[in-house]
Design an enzyme around this catalytic site. Structure first.
Site, PDB file in Angstrom:
ATOM      1  N   ASN A  86       0.824  -1.200   0.000  1.00 35.66           N
ATOM      2  CA  ASN A  86       0.000   0.000   0.000  1.00 35.66           C
ATOM      3  C   ASN A  86       0.861   1.254   0.000  1.00 35.66           C
ATOM      4  O   ASN A  86       2.086   1.199   0.078  1.00 35.66           O
ATOM      5  CB  ASN A  86      -0.972  -0.019   1.176  1.00 35.66           C
ATOM      6  CG  ASN A  86      -2.319   0.571   0.809  1.00 35.66           C
ATOM      7  OD1 ASN A  86      -2.409   1.470  -0.028  1.00 35.66           O
ATOM      8  ND2 ASN A  86      -3.373   0.064   1.430  1.00 35.66           N
ATOM      9  N   HIS A 128      23.735   0.781  12.440  1.00 37.00           N
ATOM     10  CA  HIS A 128      25.060   1.380  12.563  1.00 37.00           C
ATOM     11  C   HIS A 128      25.822   0.697  13.684  1.00 37.00           C
ATOM     12  O   HIS A 128      25.233   0.141  14.609  1.00 37.00           O
ATOM     13  CB  HIS A 128      24.950   2.885  12.862  1.00 37.00           C
ATOM     14  CG  HIS A 128      24.424   3.677  11.714  1.00 37.00           C
ATOM     15  ND1 HIS A 128      25.235   4.128  10.704  1.00 37.00           N
ATOM     16  CD2 HIS A 128      23.180   4.080  11.406  1.00 37.00           C
ATOM     17  CE1 HIS A 128      24.503   4.787   9.829  1.00 37.00           C
ATOM     18  NE2 HIS A 128      23.251   4.769  10.226  1.00 37.00           N
ATOM     19  N   ALA A 154      -1.273  -2.910  13.280  1.00 36.82           N
ATOM     20  CA  ALA A 154      -0.953  -1.535  12.909  1.00 36.82           C
ATOM     21  C   ALA A 154      -0.157  -0.840  14.009  1.00 36.82           C
ATOM     22  O   ALA A 154      -0.451  -0.998  15.194  1.00 36.82           O
ATOM     23  CB  ALA A 154      -2.237  -0.758  12.630  1.00 36.82           C
TER      24      ALA A 154
END
Length: 190
Positions: free
Chosen positions: A89, A119, A162
């Site tokens: 999406n 990192h 979500a």
């Protein structure tokens, strides 16, 4: 350094020193991705045209079942691997230098962010990059605003709710939610 040498190096999981020839290739691929993303994101395209541009971005064939809703963001593009019947999406970001492997029948929601680089913790090497792949199993569903961190595997049939931030592998056929994402229950278990 050519693309194959670059992909072989980053897919080996070795640290990328800065500066280095590999880092220079990162920069070159970033500029190419910016050019191609501008074409994808800044004007209307049919589904076939979107797949054609995505193939240019990834430098590999894209099957006719991919559905992608622009805008789409990446800073490389060359290490994204997509299965059959995948839906991505709008406003998805894939930092794919470490490799993103998406299985079949996968749904990826709005604003999902898949990150494959970290990192070094050592302040003297902080600019160095640590590539680590993300693997998304068949039938997985990533909800809107999900963030997946480097080195994560999301199992077949899993659901990531979500807004979740995935910091650990997700077992097949489970539902995870939260920050950091934690097991809620198994799929289809009430």
């Amino acid at each position: 350094m050519d693309l194959k040498e670059f992909l072989d190096y980053v897919n080996s999981g070795k640290e990328v020193e800065s500066p280095s020839e590999v880092q220079e290739m990162f920069d070159k691929l970033l500029l190419e991705a910016i050019r191609i993303k501008s074409k994808l994101n800044c004007e209307y395209h049919t589904e076939d045209e979107i797949r054609e541009i995505f193939a240019e971005l990834t430098s590999q064939p894209v099957n006719g079942t991919l559905r992608l809703v622009p805008p789409f963001h990446t800073d490389c593009g060359k290490n994204i691997h997509v299965g059959e019947n995948v839906f991505i999406n709008s406003n998805c970001t894939m930092q794919d230098q470490g490799g993103i492997f998406i299985g079949d029948n996968v749904l990826i929601g709005h604003n999902a962010c898949l990150l494959t680089l970290n990192h070094s913790e050592d302040p003297q090497k902080r600019a160095n990059l640590l590539p680590s792949p993300i693997k998304i199993g068949n039938g997985a569903w990533l909800g809107s605003n999900v963030t997946v961190l480097p080195g994560i595997t999301i199992g077949d049939g899993a659901i990531v709710a979500a807004g979740a931030v995935v910091t650990k592998d997700v077992e097949p056929n489970t539902i995870v939610a939260g920050i950091p994402a934690k097991l809620v229950r198994k799929v289809n278990e009430k």
